[in-house]
Design a protein around this motif. Structure first.
Motif, PDB file in Angstrom:
ATOM      1  N   THR A 230       0.816  -1.224   0.000  1.00 41.10           N
ATOM      2  CA  THR A 230       0.000   0.000   0.000  1.00 41.10           C
ATOM      3  C   THR A 230       0.847   1.271   0.000  1.00 41.10           C
ATOM      4  O   THR A 230       0.305   2.381   0.102  1.00 41.10           O
ATOM      5  CB  THR A 230      -0.933   0.032   1.232  1.00 41.10           C
ATOM      6  N   GLY A 231       2.164   1.119  -0.139  1.00 35.88           N
ATOM      7  CA  GLY A 231       3.049   2.282  -0.077  1.00 35.88           C
ATOM      8  C   GLY A 231       2.728   3.342  -1.112  1.00 35.88           C
ATOM      9  O   GLY A 231       2.693   4.546  -0.808  1.00 35.88           O
ATOM     10  N   LEU A 232       2.477   2.919  -2.347  1.00 39.16           N
ATOM     11  CA  LEU A 232       2.219   3.896  -3.393  1.00 39.16           C
ATOM     12  C   LEU A 232       0.806   4.440  -3.344  1.00 39.16           C
ATOM     13  O   LEU A 232       0.510   5.470  -3.962  1.00 39.16           O
ATOM     14  CB  LEU A 232       2.536   3.294  -4.764  1.00 39.16           C
ATOM     15  N   ASP A 233      -0.089   3.784  -2.600  1.00 36.41           N
ATOM     16  CA  ASP A 233      -1.383   4.412  -2.289  1.00 36.41           C
ATOM     17  C   ASP A 233      -1.152   5.678  -1.468  1.00 36.41           C
ATOM     18  O   ASP A 233      -1.765   6.724  -1.713  1.00 36.41           O
ATOM     19  CB  ASP A 233      -2.269   3.452  -1.497  1.00 36.41           C
ATOM     20  N   ARG A 234      -0.256   5.571  -0.488  1.00 40.07           N
ATOM     21  CA  ARG A 234       0.039   6.745   0.342  1.00 40.07           C
ATOM     22  C   ARG A 234       0.695   7.839  -0.495  1.00 40.07           C
ATOM     23  O   ARG A 234       0.453   9.033  -0.276  1.00 40.07           O
ATOM     24  CB  ARG A 234       0.915   6.348   1.534  1.00 40.07           C
ATOM     25  N   ALA A 235       1.519   7.440  -1.463  1.00 41.51           N
ATOM     26  CA  ALA A 235       2.113   8.430  -2.373  1.00 41.51           C
ATOM     27  C   ALA A 235       1.018   9.147  -3.162  1.00 41.51           C
ATOM     28  O   ALA A 235       1.045  10.379  -3.304  1.00 41.51           O
ATOM     29  CB  ALA A 235       3.105   7.749  -3.316  1.00 41.51           C
ATOM     30  N   GLN A 236       0.047   8.391  -3.669  1.00 41.83           N
ATOM     31  CA  GLN A 236      -1.060   9.008  -4.400  1.00 41.83           C
ATOM     32  C   GLN A 236      -1.860   9.953  -3.498  1.00 41.83           C
ATOM     33  O   GLN A 236      -2.242  11.050  -3.912  1.00 41.83           O
ATOM     34  CB  GLN A 236      -1.990   7.916  -4.949  1.00 41.83           C
ATOM     35  N   GLU A 237      -2.103   9.516  -2.271  1.00 40.50           N
ATOM     36  CA  GLU A 237      -2.842  10.364  -1.326  1.00 40.50           C
ATOM     37  C   GLU A 237      -2.077  11.655  -1.036  1.00 40.50           C
ATOM     38  O   GLU A 237      -2.673  12.685  -0.715  1.00 40.50           O
ATOM     39  CB  GLU A 237      -3.093   9.601  -0.026  1.00 40.50           C
ATOM     40  N   ALA A 238      -0.751  11.600  -1.157  1.00 40.54           N
ATOM     41  CA  ALA A 238       0.081  12.780  -0.910  1.00 40.54           C
ATOM     42  C   ALA A 238       0.225  13.657  -2.141  1.00 40.54           C
ATOM     43  O   ALA A 238       0.862  14.715  -2.083  1.00 40.54           O
ATOM     44  CB  ALA A 238       1.468  12.344  -0.437  1.00 40.54           C
ATOM     45  N   GLY A 239      -0.345  13.227  -3.270  1.00 40.01           N
ATOM     46  CA  GLY A 239      -0.283  14.030  -4.484  1.00 40.01           C
ATOM     47  C   GLY A 239       0.784  13.622  -5.469  1.00 40.01           C
ATOM     48  O   GLY A 239       0.988  14.290  -6.488  1.00 40.01           O
ATOM     49  N   ILE A 240       1.492  12.527  -5.199  1.00 41.15           N
ATOM     50  CA  ILE A 240       2.481  12.023  -6.152  1.00 41.15           C
ATOM     51  C   ILE A 240       1.744  11.084  -7.106  1.00 41.15           C
ATOM     52  O   ILE A 240       1.440   9.940  -6.772  1.00 41.15           O
ATOM     53  CB  ILE A 240       3.631  11.280  -5.447  1.00 41.15           C
ATOM     54  N   ASP A 241       1.427  11.572  -8.302  1.00 38.41           N
ATOM     55  CA  ASP A 241       0.634  10.773  -9.233  1.00 38.41           C
ATOM     56  C   ASP A 241       1.491  10.046 -10.262  1.00 38.41           C
ATOM     57  O   ASP A 241       0.975   9.362 -11.141  1.00 38.41           O
ATOM     58  CB  ASP A 241      -0.435  11.625  -9.926  1.00 38.41           C
ATOM     59  N   ASP A 242       2.802  10.191 -10.173  1.00 39.74           N
ATOM     60  CA  ASP A 242       3.737   9.469 -11.027  1.00 39.74           C
ATOM     61  C   ASP A 242       4.413   8.405 -10.177  1.00 39.74           C
ATOM     62  O   ASP A 242       5.330   8.721  -9.395  1.00 39.74           O
ATOM     63  CB  ASP A 242       4.782  10.438 -11.585  1.00 39.74           C
ATOM     64  N   VAL A 243       4.000   7.170 -10.301  1.00 31.86           N
ATOM     65  CA  VAL A 243       4.550   6.108  -9.459  1.00 31.86           C
ATOM     66  C   VAL A 243       4.984   4.931 -10.323  1.00 31.86           C
ATOM     67  O   VAL A 243       4.480   4.722 -11.428  1.00 31.86           O
ATOM     68  CB  VAL A 243       3.538   5.634  -8.395  1.00 31.86           C
ATOM     69  N   GLY A 244       5.935   4.165  -9.789  1.00 33.13           N
ATOM     70  CA  GLY A 244       6.440   3.003 -10.500  1.00 33.13           C
ATOM     71  C   GLY A 244       6.360   1.762  -9.633  1.00 33.13           C
ATOM     72  O   GLY A 244       6.722   1.801  -8.452  1.00 33.13           O
ATOM     73  N   ILE A 245       5.871   0.659 -10.219  1.00 33.77           N
ATOM     74  CA  ILE A 245       5.780  -0.604  -9.494  1.00 33.77           C
ATOM     75  C   ILE A 245       6.768  -1.602 -10.100  1.00 33.77           C
ATOM     76  O   ILE A 245       7.328  -1.369 -11.175  1.00 33.77           O
ATOM     77  CB  ILE A 245       4.353  -1.183  -9.528  1.00 33.77           C
ATOM     78  N   GLY A 246       6.977  -2.724  -9.398  1.00 33.91           N
ATOM     79  CA  GLY A 246       7.893  -3.717  -9.938  1.00 33.91           C
ATOM     80  C   GLY A 246       7.885  -5.002  -9.154  1.00 33.91           C
ATOM     81  O   GLY A 246       7.454  -5.050  -7.991  1.00 33.91           O
ATOM     82  N   ALA A 247       8.347  -6.070  -9.805  1.00 36.86           N
ATOM     83  CA  ALA A 247       8.515  -7.374  -9.172  1.00 36.86           C
ATOM     84  C   ALA A 247       9.910  -7.881  -9.496  1.00 36.86           C
ATOM     85  O   ALA A 247      10.419  -7.659 -10.598  1.00 36.86           O
ATOM     86  CB  ALA A 247       7.465  -8.360  -9.668  1.00 36.86           C
ATOM     87  N   LEU A 248      10.527  -8.554  -8.531  1.00 40.81           N
ATOM     88  CA  LEU A 248      11.850  -9.141  -8.719  1.00 40.81           C
ATOM     89  C   LEU A 248      11.651 -10.582  -9.177  1.00 40.81           C
ATOM     90  O   LEU A 248      11.277 -11.452  -8.382  1.00 40.81           O
ATOM     91  CB  LEU A 248      12.647  -9.076  -7.414  1.00 40.81           C
ATOM     92  N   LEU A 249      11.897 -10.837 -10.448  1.00 41.78           N
ATOM     93  CA  LEU A 249      11.617 -12.153 -11.004  1.00 41.78           C
ATOM     94  C   LEU A 249      12.651 -13.176 -10.549  1.00 41.78           C
ATOM     95  O   LEU A 249      13.857 -12.916 -10.610  1.00 41.78           O
ATOM     96  CB  LEU A 249      11.585 -12.074 -12.530  1.00 41.78           C
ATOM     97  N   GLY A 250      12.149 -14.312 -10.107  1.00 37.47           N
ATOM     98  CA  GLY A 250      13.015 -15.368  -9.607  1.00 37.47           C
ATOM     99  C   GLY A 250      12.751 -15.714  -8.156  1.00 37.47           C
ATOM    100  O   GLY A 250      13.281 -16.701  -7.644  1.00 37.47           O
ATOM    101  N   LEU A 251      11.932 -14.911  -7.492  1.00 32.96           N
ATOM    102  CA  LEU A 251      11.556 -15.220  -6.112  1.00 32.96           C
ATOM    103  C   LEU A 251      10.400 -16.219  -6.065  1.00 32.96           C
ATOM    104  O   LEU A 251      10.332 -17.063  -5.165  1.00 32.96           O
ATOM    105  CB  LEU A 251      11.162 -13.948  -5.363  1.00 32.96           C
ATOM    106  N   TYR A 252       9.484 -16.110  -7.038  1.00 36.07           N
ATOM    107  CA  TYR A 252       8.310 -16.990  -7.077  1.00 36.07           C
ATOM    108  C   TYR A 252       7.932 -17.182  -8.543  1.00 36.07           C
ATOM    109  O   TYR A 252       8.562 -16.621  -9.454  1.00 36.07           O
ATOM    110  CB  TYR A 252       7.162 -16.379  -6.264  1.00 36.07           C
ATOM    111  N   ASP A 253       6.893 -17.939  -8.802  1.00 36.65           N
ATOM    112  CA  ASP A 253       6.430 -18.259 -10.144  1.00 36.65           C
ATOM    113  C   ASP A 253       6.165 -16.979 -10.941  1.00 36.65           C
ATOM    114  O   ASP A 253       5.347 -16.142 -10.543  1.00 36.65           O
ATOM    115  CB  ASP A 253       5.144 -19.089 -10.031  1.00 36.65           C
ATOM    116  N   TRP A 254       6.830 -16.841 -12.097  1.00 35.89           N
ATOM    117  CA  TRP A 254       6.723 -15.599 -12.873  1.00 35.89           C
ATOM    118  C   TRP A 254       5.297 -15.359 -13.372  1.00 35.89           C
ATOM    119  O   TRP A 254       4.888 -14.215 -13.567  1.00 35.89           O
ATOM    120  CB  TRP A 254       7.689 -15.597 -14.043  1.00 35.89           C
ATOM    121  N   ARG A 255       4.533 -16.425 -13.552  1.00 32.69           N
ATOM    122  CA  ARG A 255       3.150 -16.267 -14.004  1.00 32.69           C
ATOM    123  C   ARG A 255       2.317 -15.559 -12.931  1.00 32.69           C
ATOM    124  O   ARG A 255       1.488 -14.687 -13.238  1.00 32.69           O
ATOM    125  CB  ARG A 255       2.548 -17.637 -14.328  1.00 32.69           C
TER     126      ARG A 255
END
Length: 477
Positions: A230-255
């Motif tokens: 929920t970290g980037l939800d708080r960023a949106q609530e603070a007015g930061i509307d440019d956000v980036g998400i990501g996953a580190l591939l290789g920790l779990y099933d890529w699908r």
């Protein structure tokens, strides 16, 4: 045969700052679409080529489409879609590590708190200035600042370092956009960082699978799954509307991670009416003191499929590839998915001024695979017909968040991206490029101008290109 849409009886509601990932939902969708037909694959591809974001079920069809003919169709469609929306431009940036102090014990990371081999360092003001000057002197205009998770790196510290970076001007060099990769903050903390004028704030969930998340995050604030997701939800609530998400591939099933990322996109659109600006999907690389279960290692074949599917699933979102990947992989997936790469990367603390020949994992977060200089990357891009771009226009003209979506979702953003890419390329050619690169770069610009369809826009672009040759800088549409 149309795609079966089962009732999402497991789906969690989308509310601000509440977890939205349901393990049962993701696995049930993957199971429901486990044997897609070519007809179903074609149906999903047709929707994506109309620049419509895919549902979880439609994404699952592509994820489970493993027959070679299906994979070839997916990659070909991704290449076509990328060309429609982004054209031939590739955005370039560089990471700058500000500090590697960390209270977390993430098993895959060289910064983990239990790794006593890691040499700990936080850059002071002059250190930051020195690194930025070195980056500007190679031609960089866009940076992402990276921080370990530590009480010292609070919102004020991050904001102060951003201001230092923006203040560094060396000859014709300047940093025009500073993105952030750091720990989740409280809403007030995000407001403080926003006031410093940042671009995108990145927070990678690493893995969306809760049990795996708990297994690889042993200690520190990061072990709390819900706080991070929920970290980037708080960023949106603070007015930061440019956000980036990501996953580190290789920790779990890529699908699973693929559907986790798309579910995250859905959540942003449902709650904030805006998708993420970028998505990252680094593969695990060796790191000092790391311990990783290799059962979920992602092969080159799986990784290239992943990128093509993600491009079709979220047509309007920037996809970032980093120097973790070797040159040949970067070359391949730029064709059908990637819109941003780093170049001339050094992730060692104070690395841009050290000029060391070999990597030292005790000084770095992980091992990188592409050690080429920025100009070597530029040479290759230009040689392959790509327009290298250092553009920051959207951020500076407030084309962010929902406003950016109005341009990007229907594909209109290409109208600005291509000419702005040429303008920033011309700056690089005038200020930093060796003679051979300069000649090739201007030939590329000439070739693109010959095929430019909008004559009125073209005349303005030619006028601004001439102004850059005469010494003007920072021109954009």
């Amino acid at each position: 045969m149309s795609i079966i849409y089962n009732p999402q009886k497991y789906a969690l509601p989308d509310r601000p700052m509440e977890n939205f990932i349901d393990d049962n939902e993701i696995w049930s969708i993957l199971k429901d679409q486990d044997k897609p037909t070519m007809e179903q694959v074609d149906e999903v591809i047709t929707k994506s080529l109309q620049k419509q974001r895919l549902s979880l079920q439609e994404t699952a069809v592509l994820v489970n489409a493993s027959e070679p003919a299906m994979v070839d169709k997916i990659k070909l469609a991704a290449k076509q879609l990328k060309e429609q929306i982004y054209g031939k431009r590739i955005v370039l940036f560089a990471p700058l590590y500000i500090g590697n102090l960390c209270i977390n014990d993430c098993t895959y990371c060289g910064f983990r708190s239990t790794n006593k081999k890691q040499e700990r360092l936080t850059l002071g003001k002059q250190d930051i200035v020195d690194q930025v000057v070195a980056l500007e002197d190679t031609g960089h205009k866009r940076l992402i600042l990276v921080y370990g998770e530590h009480p010292r790196y609070d919102a004020k510290f991050i904001a102060d370092t951003v201001k230092i970076v923006y203040d560094v001007k060396h000859e014709n060099g300047e940093i025009r956009r500073v993105n952030i990769n750091a720990a989740p903050l409280e809403i007030d903390g995000f407001k403080t960082v926003k006031e410093a004028g940042i671009g995108t704030y990145q927070i990678f969930q690493e893995t969306y699978h809760r049990e795996t998340y708990a297994n690889v995050h042993k200690a520190g604030t990061k072990k709390h799954y819900d706080w991070r997701v929920t970290g980037l939800d708080r960023a949106q609530e603070a007015g930061i509307d440019d956000v980036g998400i990501g996953a580190l591939l290789g920790l779990y099933d890529w699908r699973y991670e693929m559907l986790g990322l798309v579910r995250h996109v859905n959540h942003f659109e449902a709650v904030y009416n805006v998708g993420p600006h970028t998505i990252s999907f680094p593969r695990i690389q060796s790191a000092s003191g790391f311990e990783v279960d290799k059962n979920y290692e992602v092969s080159d074949e799986e990784f290239t499929r992943f990128v093509a599917i993600l491009r079709l699933a979220v047509p309007y979102t920037g996809l970032i590839l980093t120097a973790r990947e070797p040159e040949h992989i970067r070359d391949e997936i730029m064709e059908y998915g990637i819109s941003q790469i780093d170049g001339g990367t050094n992730i060692e603390m104070k690395g841009y001024t050290s000029h060391k020949e070999e990597q030292n994992l005790d000084h770095e977060q992980f091992e990188i695979s592409d050690n080429r200089s920025l100009n070597e990357v530029m040479e290759e891009l230009v040689g392959n017909g790509y327009i290298p771009s250092f553009c920051t226009a959207c951020y500076r003209l407030n084309r962010t968040g929902e406003h950016f979506m109005e341009f990007s979702v229907p594909g209109f953003i290409k109208r600005f991206c291509q000419p702005n890419a040429m303008l920033t390329l011309a700056e690089y050619l005038e200020d930093y490029a060796p003679g051979e690169t300069k000649d090739k770069g201007y030939q590329l610009i000439k070739d693109n101008l010959e095929n430019y369809e909008d004559e009125r826009f073209k005349s303005k672009l030619i006028e601004r290109l001439e102004k850059i040759k005469q010494g003007e800088r920072d021109l954009y549409f």
